[in-house]
Enzyme design. Structure first.
Site, mmCIF file in Angstrom:
data_model
loop_
_atom_site.group_PDB
_atom_site.id
_atom_site.type_symbol
_atom_site.label_atom_id
_atom_site.label_comp_id
_atom_site.label_asym_id
_atom_site.label_seq_id
_atom_site.Cartn_x
_atom_site.Cartn_y
_atom_site.Cartn_z
ATOM 1 N N ASP A 18 -22.761 -35.958 -33.309
ATOM 2 C CA ASP A 18 -22.351 -35.293 -32.062
ATOM 3 C C ASP A 18 -23.142 -35.720 -30.830
ATOM 4 O OD1 ASP A 18 -24.752 -33.995 -32.367
ATOM 5 O OD2 ASP A 18 -23.912 -31.999 -32.632
ATOM 6 N N CYS A 28 -7.065 -17.449 -35.818
ATOM 7 C CA CYS A 28 -7.870 -16.378 -35.219
ATOM 8 C C CYS A 28 -7.085 -15.074 -35.093
ATOM 9 C CB CYS A 28 -8.363 -16.810 -33.836
ATOM 10 S SG CYS A 28 -9.692 -18.022 -33.865
ATOM 11 N N CYS A 39 -28.420 -19.545 -30.552
ATOM 12 C CA CYS A 39 -27.861 -18.205 -30.769
ATOM 13 C C CYS A 39 -26.741 -18.321 -31.788
ATOM 14 C CB CYS A 39 -27.330 -17.649 -29.444
ATOM 15 S SG CYS A 39 -26.573 -16.005 -29.586
ATOM 16 N N CYS A 98 -22.015 -15.440 -32.152
ATOM 17 C CA CYS A 98 -20.562 -15.655 -32.197
ATOM 18 C C CYS A 98 -20.138 -16.349 -33.478
ATOM 19 C CB CYS A 98 -20.081 -16.425 -30.964
ATOM 20 S SG CYS A 98 -20.694 -18.122 -30.828
ATOM 21 N N CYS A 136 -17.966 -14.154 -37.270
ATOM 22 C CA CYS A 136 -16.607 -14.606 -37.579
ATOM 23 C C CYS A 136 -16.161 -14.121 -38.964
ATOM 24 C CB CYS A 136 -16.546 -16.127 -37.532
ATOM 25 S SG CYS A 136 -14.900 -16.802 -37.931
#
Length: 387
Positions: free
Chosen positions: A143, A197, A250, A253, A257
């Site tokens: 990445d 989602c 962090c 989030c 999930c």
């Protein structure tokens, strides 16, 4: 493992099947294929993101936007992408540490060895095997390269970009490292993954700094991962209290999930959390000099931000700890050579000391402070800084 992200039934003699088998043998958990000689809209979305300034200080995103717009913008000869995923699922609840304010929370991906080097090495192994078996030219990417890997992974069917903008896998939840090989070979594509989602918005609701202006949109300037890793100077005062004890990245989030219920602990031992990084004491981290920092985070991605930025984060966490005993660590840091560390120490003391005690310290130390930004920290009204 569900059918949309598992290895579908196929001719075991096909190039795709052989490549997939070799990738799994090398330790990858997913291997799928997509074409890169077709149009996609990921480049346009990136251009909008940069134009809105949501990339913050990550100037490299703007500088490489044209190359990132499409895989062939970076390498015109590419015809297909082999997209690989490696599970780094934790063996513990990443959010549990947030209830221990005297300890530092380090993002799951950084509690083990740096994935960049490991995955790049495996990609080169796979690439060497691929060329020996099938020929063609290729390039490997982790990445750090100007390639939009998450949209590529979605097209290849490894998962979908969730409302938190990260890749979600039905098999591994939000815990996947990605790597890619672009090749001139013509390979049959796998079907893209649909978005699963639904109406869930747990990842948006849990964000401590409201970094998602809308589902599927991230404002990096408000993201704790950006603030603690990418931002070089002082973290804006409006976000400091929301950092809590997060000192590198962090996971909120990601960890919330619902698809993580299917996730497994990483099988790659290098990605397992080191005991010393699971719940390190803030007091010990605040005392790190450069040599000790390098020793503690050898082979860890944390080392890339450098000692000063890391200790800055630790001092903000100390300010949020509610532990007056840690004020001694912040006061010791007032003598640090780094202005960004001294500024964070002032803020921590503002948070931990009673007014008269802070005022006495200010009277003794502010006059000898030469850095303008640190002097501003001393002068900032307590009502503003306290968040």
């Amino acid at each position: 493992m569900t059918t949309s992200t598992s290895e579908r039934p196929e001719d075991l003699t096909s190039p795709e099947s052989q490549i997939r088998a070799e990738a799994l043998r090398l330790g990858f958990d997913l291997c799928r294929f997509t074409r890169v000689d077709e149009a996609w809209n990921a480049g346009a979305r990136l251009a909008e993101y940069v134009a809105a300034g949501r990339h913050g200080e990550m100037a490299w995103l703007a500088e490489t936007a044209e190359r990132r717009a499409h895989p062939q913008a970076m390498w015109a000869d590419a015809r297909a992408a082999i997209v690989l995923g490696m599970n780094y699922g934790p063996d513990h609840d990443p959010l549990a540490i947030l209830s221990e304010p005297a300890k530092g929370a380090i993002s799951v991906y950084a509690q083990g060895d740096d994935y960049h080097e490991l995955i790049k090495g495996r990609l080169k192994q796979l690439g060497g095997w691929l060329q020996a078996r099938f020929g063609g030219a290729l390039k490997v990417f982790v990445d750090t390269a100007p390639l939009l890997e998450k949209p590529l992974a979605e097209r290849a069917g490894l998962g979908w970009q969730g409302k938190h903008t990260n890749l979600v896998s039905q098999a591994f939840g939000s815990w996947l490292f990605l790597g890619s090989i672009l090749t001139t070979l013509e390979l049959s594509p796998d079907p893209a993954e649909a978005n699963h989602c639904g109406t869930c918005h747990a990842c948006l609701d849990i964000c401590p700094t409201d970094a998602f202006p809308a589902p599927y949109q991230l404002d990096a300037r408000r993201c704790i991962s950006y603030l603690t890793i990418e931002l070089k100077g002082a973290i804006p005062r409006e976000f400091r209290a929301a950092l809590g004890n997060r000192i590198y990245g962090c996971d909120d989030c990601l960890a919330v999930c619902p698809w993580n219920k299917f996730a497994e602990t990483a099988r790659e031992a290098a990605f397992h959390a080191r005991d010393v990084l699971r719940a390190p004491a803030l007091a010990e981290l605040a005392r790190l000099d450069d040599a000790a920092f390098r020793a503690l985070f050898a082979k860890s991605p944390v080392k890339r931000i450098g000692r000063d930025r890391f200790v800055r984060n630790v001092l903000y966490a100390i300010g949020n700890s509610g532990e007056p005993v840690l004020a001694a660590e912040a006061e010791r840091s007032l003598d640090d050579p780094s202005p960004v560390v001294r500024g964070a120490a002032v803020w921590a003391l503002w948070r931990l000391l009673e007014g008269p005690a802070f005022d006495r310290l200010k009277a003794a130390r502010e006059p000898e402070e030469a850095d303008v930004a640190v002097r501003e920290e001393w002068q900032e009204p307590r009502s503003v800084v306290a968040g």
